[in-house]
Design a protein around this motif. Structure first.
Motif, PDB file in Angstrom:
ATOM      1  N   ILE A   1       0.869  -1.179   0.000  1.00 55.06           N
ATOM      2  CA  ILE A   1       0.000   0.000   0.000  1.00 55.06           C
ATOM      3  C   ILE A   1       0.902   1.223   0.000  1.00 55.06           C
ATOM      4  O   ILE A   1       1.798   1.342   0.837  1.00 55.06           O
ATOM      5  CB  ILE A   1      -0.914   0.020   1.241  1.00 55.06           C
TER       6      ILE A   1
ATOM      7  N   ASP B   1      -2.635  -0.814  -3.653  1.00 53.62           N
ATOM      8  CA  ASP B   1      -3.487   0.379  -3.606  1.00 53.62           C
ATOM      9  C   ASP B   1      -2.649   1.549  -3.095  1.00 53.62           C
ATOM     10  O   ASP B   1      -1.508   1.383  -2.690  1.00 53.62           O
ATOM     11  CB  ASP B   1      -4.684   0.140  -2.682  1.00 53.62           C
ATOM     12  N   TYR B   2      -3.242   2.733  -3.127  1.00 52.76           N
ATOM     13  CA  TYR B   2      -2.565   3.911  -2.591  1.00 52.76           C
ATOM     14  C   TYR B   2      -3.549   4.707  -1.736  1.00 52.76           C
ATOM     15  O   TYR B   2      -4.771   4.618  -1.905  1.00 52.76           O
ATOM     16  CB  TYR B   2      -2.013   4.789  -3.722  1.00 52.76           C
ATOM     17  N   ILE B   3      -2.995   5.462  -0.803  1.00 52.82           N
ATOM     18  CA  ILE B   3      -3.790   6.325   0.069  1.00 52.82           C
ATOM     19  C   ILE B   3      -3.198   7.725  -0.005  1.00 52.82           C
ATOM     20  O   ILE B   3      -1.985   7.904   0.116  1.00 52.82           O
ATOM     21  CB  ILE B   3      -3.755   5.842   1.533  1.00 52.82           C
TER      22      ILE B   3
ATOM     23  N   ILE C   1     -10.115   5.302   6.140  1.00 51.80           N
ATOM     24  CA  ILE C   1      -9.646   4.824   4.832  1.00 51.80           C
ATOM     25  C   ILE C   1      -8.421   3.925   5.013  1.00 51.80           C
ATOM     26  O   ILE C   1      -8.298   2.882   4.356  1.00 51.80           O
ATOM     27  CB  ILE C   1      -9.319   6.013   3.913  1.00 51.80           C
TER      28      ILE C   1
ATOM     29  N   THR D   1      -8.433   0.032   3.876  1.00 47.46           N
ATOM     30  CA  THR D   1      -7.475  -0.441   2.875  1.00 47.46           C
ATOM     31  C   THR D   1      -6.653  -1.607   3.413  1.00 47.46           C
ATOM     32  O   THR D   1      -6.400  -2.589   2.705  1.00 47.46           O
ATOM     33  CB  THR D   1      -6.537   0.701   2.433  1.00 47.46           C
TER      34      THR D   1
ATOM     35  N   ARG E   1      -8.734  -4.776   3.384  1.00 45.23           N
ATOM     36  CA  ARG E   1      -8.794  -5.377   2.050  1.00 45.23           C
ATOM     37  C   ARG E   1      -7.476  -6.043   1.682  1.00 45.23           C
ATOM     38  O   ARG E   1      -7.442  -7.079   1.016  1.00 45.23           O
ATOM     39  CB  ARG E   1      -9.160  -4.314   1.004  1.00 45.23           C
ATOM     40  N   ALA E   2      -6.390  -5.450   2.143  1.00 47.49           N
ATOM     41  CA  ALA E   2      -5.071  -6.044   1.886  1.00 47.49           C
ATOM     42  C   ALA E   2      -4.951  -7.402   2.573  1.00 47.49           C
ATOM     43  O   ALA E   2      -4.428  -8.360   1.990  1.00 47.49           O
ATOM     44  CB  ALA E   2      -3.973  -5.102   2.355  1.00 47.49           C
TER      45      ALA E   2
END
Length: 262
Positions: free
Chosen positions: A80, A101-103, A111, A115, A118-119
């Motif tokens: 991430i 993904d990215y934040i 968030i 994330t 989900r990871a």
């Protein structure tokens, strides 16, 4: 216990992420930190991280360079990426390199946690795939694929093995069923299948055992009997020698199918 590594050169951000995820995890996961890409790569030389959260802009080795270095070593962990709006091109490049993904900064705790959840679902999915892949013995697949070109004796031998897998059969018994000399049968089997009779029988038994461990709740001693082992102690030894873990450990690994983190 799964491990998550946080990589950020800004102490406030690094420790803030660690504090947030430690509270969310409540001890279920190991959470480590690194103050730079260099420190992270050094740590990863001796440790495994299932998930990495990394900033893209860091001195010496940035997040993208770290990703490239990790990709060169083998399959990436679930990564991430943290980036600011002005660094969005970095985030896109990270996704191209295989990041999950990215934040965007400033980080929103909800968030971030969503994330990470989900990871971890992805990590669990990978574990299930690994377990299913371990069910399939590539050597047996090769033997089965080539079975059409085997002679009648070897085809009959393979059929007999499958039908009598629950029995303590051996090469001599199978050769007698085929009305062949045991020594001749041994050479013929190896010549046509590419493996010894003993190796083939062990692989077939372990293949069936793995299927039963995953698909049923039968106790280990019962599975041992069903695949032709007279004692569960010897079955466990053979299984561990070939698979690297005990039947019980294999079952636990394959049964870890709950994708949620509660």
């Amino acid at each position: 216990m799964k491990t998550l590594l946080i990589v950020d050169d800004e102490p406030r951000t690094r420790l803030g992420i660690q504090k947030t995820l430690a509270a969310w995890s409540a001890g279920r996961h190991r959470i480590e930190i690194a103050a730079s890409g260099v420190e992270a790569l050094s740590w990863l030389n001796a440790n495994q991280a299932h998930i990495i959260i990394t900033d893209v802009r860091m001195p010496e080795i940035d997040g993208l360079q770290m990703l490239e270095a990790l990709a060169a070593r083998g399959p990436l962990p679930v990564v991430i990426v943290i980036s600011g709006h002005a660094e969005f091109e970095y985030a896109k490049r990270a996704l191209q390199l295989g990041a999950f993904d990215y934040i965007l900064k400033p980080l929103d705790k909800g968030i971030l946690i969503g994330t990470v959840e989900r990871a971890f679902e992805l990590v669990s999915g990978r574990d299930r795939l690994d377990a299913m892949e371990k069910l399939v013995d590539p050597k047996l697949l090769e033997v089965n694929r080539d079975e059409a070109r085997y002679g009648t004796a070897i085809k009959d031998a393979i059929g007999y093995i499958y039908e009598h897998l629950h029995e303590a059969i051996g090469m001599k018994q199978v050769a007698e069923q085929l009305h062949l000399n045991a020594s001749y049968f041994s050479v013929l089997f190896k010549e046509q299948t590419g493996m010894t009779f003993s190796d083939y029988l062990t692989r077939i038994r372990l293949q069936k055992a793995k299927e039963l461990l995953v698909a049923t709740q039968s106790p280990v001693w019962e599975i041992a009997e069903k695949v032709g082992y007279q004692t569960d102690k010897y079955f466990i030894k053979v299984f561990k020698d070939n698979e690297g873990l005990s039947p019980r450990q294999y079952r636990q690994q394959a049964a870890d199918t709950d994708p949620s983190i509660q």
